[in-house]
Design a protein around this motif. Structure first.
Motif, PDB file in Angstrom:
ATOM      1  N   ASP A  25      -9.973  37.063  73.541  1.00  0.00           N
ATOM      2  CA  ASP A  25      -9.056  38.168  73.827  1.00  0.00           C
ATOM      3  C   ASP A  25      -7.615  37.683  73.922  1.00  0.00           C
ATOM      4  OD1 ASP A  25     -11.234  39.853  73.866  1.00  0.00           O
ATOM      5  OD2 ASP A  25     -11.405  39.858  76.070  1.00  0.00           O
ATOM      6  N   ARG A  28      -6.333  36.741  70.435  1.00  0.00           N
ATOM      7  CA  ARG A  28      -6.086  37.937  69.622  1.00  0.00           C
ATOM      8  C   ARG A  28      -4.696  38.495  69.902  1.00  0.00           C
ATOM      9  NH1 ARG A  28      -9.956  41.764  67.490  1.00  0.00           N
ATOM     10  NH2 ARG A  28      -8.820  43.603  66.859  1.00  0.00           N
ATOM     11  N   ILE A  29      -4.317  38.536  71.166  1.00  0.00           N
ATOM     12  CA  ILE A  29      -3.000  39.056  71.542  1.00  0.00           C
ATOM     13  C   ILE A  29      -1.902  38.172  70.962  1.00  0.00           C
ATOM     14  CG2 ILE A  29      -1.441  39.440  73.492  1.00  0.00           C
ATOM     15  CD1 ILE A  29      -3.974  40.232  75.111  1.00  0.00           C
ATOM     16  N   HIS A  30      -2.028  36.854  71.169  1.00  0.00           N
ATOM     17  CA  HIS A  30      -1.004  35.940  70.662  1.00  0.00           C
ATOM     18  C   HIS A  30      -1.000  35.869  69.142  1.00  0.00           C
ATOM     19  CE1 HIS A  30       0.696  34.407  74.354  1.00  0.00           C
ATOM     20  NE2 HIS A  30      -0.529  34.434  74.881  1.00  0.00           N
ATOM     21  N   GLY A  31      -2.138  36.007  68.518  1.00  0.00           N
ATOM     22  CA  GLY A  31      -2.206  36.023  67.063  1.00  0.00           C
ATOM     23  C   GLY A  31      -1.481  37.227  66.477  1.00  0.00           C
ATOM     24  N   LEU A  32      -1.622  38.378  67.121  1.00  0.00           N
ATOM     25  CA  LEU A  32      -0.906  39.564  66.657  1.00  0.00           C
ATOM     26  C   LEU A  32       0.604  39.391  66.788  1.00  0.00           C
ATOM     27  CD1 LEU A  32      -3.158  42.422  68.076  1.00  0.00           C
ATOM     28  CD2 LEU A  32      -2.759  41.874  65.672  1.00  0.00           C
ATOM     29  N   ILE A  33       1.034  38.811  67.902  1.00  0.00           N
ATOM     30  CA  ILE A  33       2.472  38.600  68.121  1.00  0.00           C
ATOM     31  C   ILE A  33       3.027  37.623  67.082  1.00  0.00           C
ATOM     32  CG2 ILE A  33       4.172  37.639  69.724  1.00  0.00           C
ATOM     33  CD1 ILE A  33       2.342  38.720  72.006  1.00  0.00           C
ATOM     34  N   GLU A  34       2.364  36.490  66.898  1.00  0.00           N
ATOM     35  CA  GLU A  34       2.826  35.497  65.925  1.00  0.00           C
ATOM     36  C   GLU A  34       2.727  36.024  64.497  1.00  0.00           C
ATOM     37  OE1 GLU A  34       0.933  31.704  66.465  1.00  0.00           O
ATOM     38  OE2 GLU A  34       1.300  31.746  68.618  1.00  0.00           O
ATOM     39  N   GLY A  35       1.689  36.773  64.199  1.00  0.00           N
ATOM     40  CA  GLY A  35       1.532  37.341  62.864  1.00  0.00           C
ATOM     41  C   GLY A  35       2.626  38.330  62.528  1.00  0.00           C
ATOM     42  N   ARG A  36       2.997  39.150  63.488  1.00  0.00           N
ATOM     43  CA  ARG A  36       4.085  40.103  63.250  1.00  0.00           C
ATOM     44  C   ARG A  36       5.405  39.390  63.037  1.00  0.00           C
ATOM     45  NH1 ARG A  36       1.875  44.140  67.763  1.00  0.00           N
ATOM     46  NH2 ARG A  36       0.397  45.267  66.447  1.00  0.00           N
ATOM     47  N   SER A  94      -1.067  48.937  53.970  1.00  0.00           N
ATOM     48  CA  SER A  94      -2.084  48.450  54.899  1.00  0.00           C
ATOM     49  C   SER A  94      -3.314  47.991  54.128  1.00  0.00           C
ATOM     50  CB  SER A  94      -2.458  49.545  55.889  1.00  0.00           C
ATOM     51  OG  SER A  94      -3.082  50.608  55.216  1.00  0.00           O
TER      52      SER A  94
END
Length: 172
Positions: A25, A28-36, A94
């Protein structure tokens, strides 16, 4: 007192499962931030390059129209380059979108058309990023010829007789 011996046997696995769930979990949060953040950076680079190609084509189209030049091959390549840049999506497609747009393939086509247009116009294609350093630009100067040394690396001759005009420093 009712004691469940079976839960004691699997205590290590239950701690492992709980830690894995928490780590997943969190990742997932940090991956979304870095991915964006990475997507925003790479998207800006792509749009900068695409804008360069479109501006290049529009500039040469305007030059040809102003001079009254009727070169069908060049006009065809300019028109084709502008059509390819117009096909590039203006919104983020998307993964669930039904369109089967291959962005890397489209970029390869745009770059190829740009290089062909440069060859027709007799212009040296420039595919450098705008943030290149002055040291890189100095070594890529076609007006200077490097002098070969024993090691094989290029050295610039100090007593060069050609007069070089320093570039004007424009500040805005």
């Amino acid at each position: 007192m009712d004691f469940d011996l079976e839960s004691l046997v699997h205590v290590e696995q239950s701690f492992y499962d709980e830690g894995y769930k928490d780590g997943f979990d969190h990742g997932r949060i940090h991956g979304l931030i870095e991915g964006r953040a990475l997507g925003r950076e790479k998207g800006f680079e792509m749009w900068e390059e695409l804008g360069f190609y479109e501006g290049f084509a529009l500039l040469w189209k305007g030059i040809q129209e102003a001079q009254g030049v009727k070169d069908d091959r060049t006009a065809h390549n300019i028109r084709h380059l502008l059509e390819l840049t117009a096909q590039f999506p203006r919104a983020n497609p998307s993964a669930t979108d039904a369109s089967e747009l291959d962005i890397p393939r489209l970029f390869r086509q745009i770059r190829s058309r740009y290089k062909a247009l440069c060859a027709m116009l007799g212009v040296k294609p420039t595919l450098r990023a705008s943030g290149s350093s002055p040291a890189q630009e100095a070594t890529e100067d076609p007006g200077k010829t490097p002098v070969a040394s024993e090691e094989g690396n290029g050295l610039w001759k100090i007593d060069d007789t050609r007069v070089s005009v320093p570039p004007k420093d424009y500040s805005f």
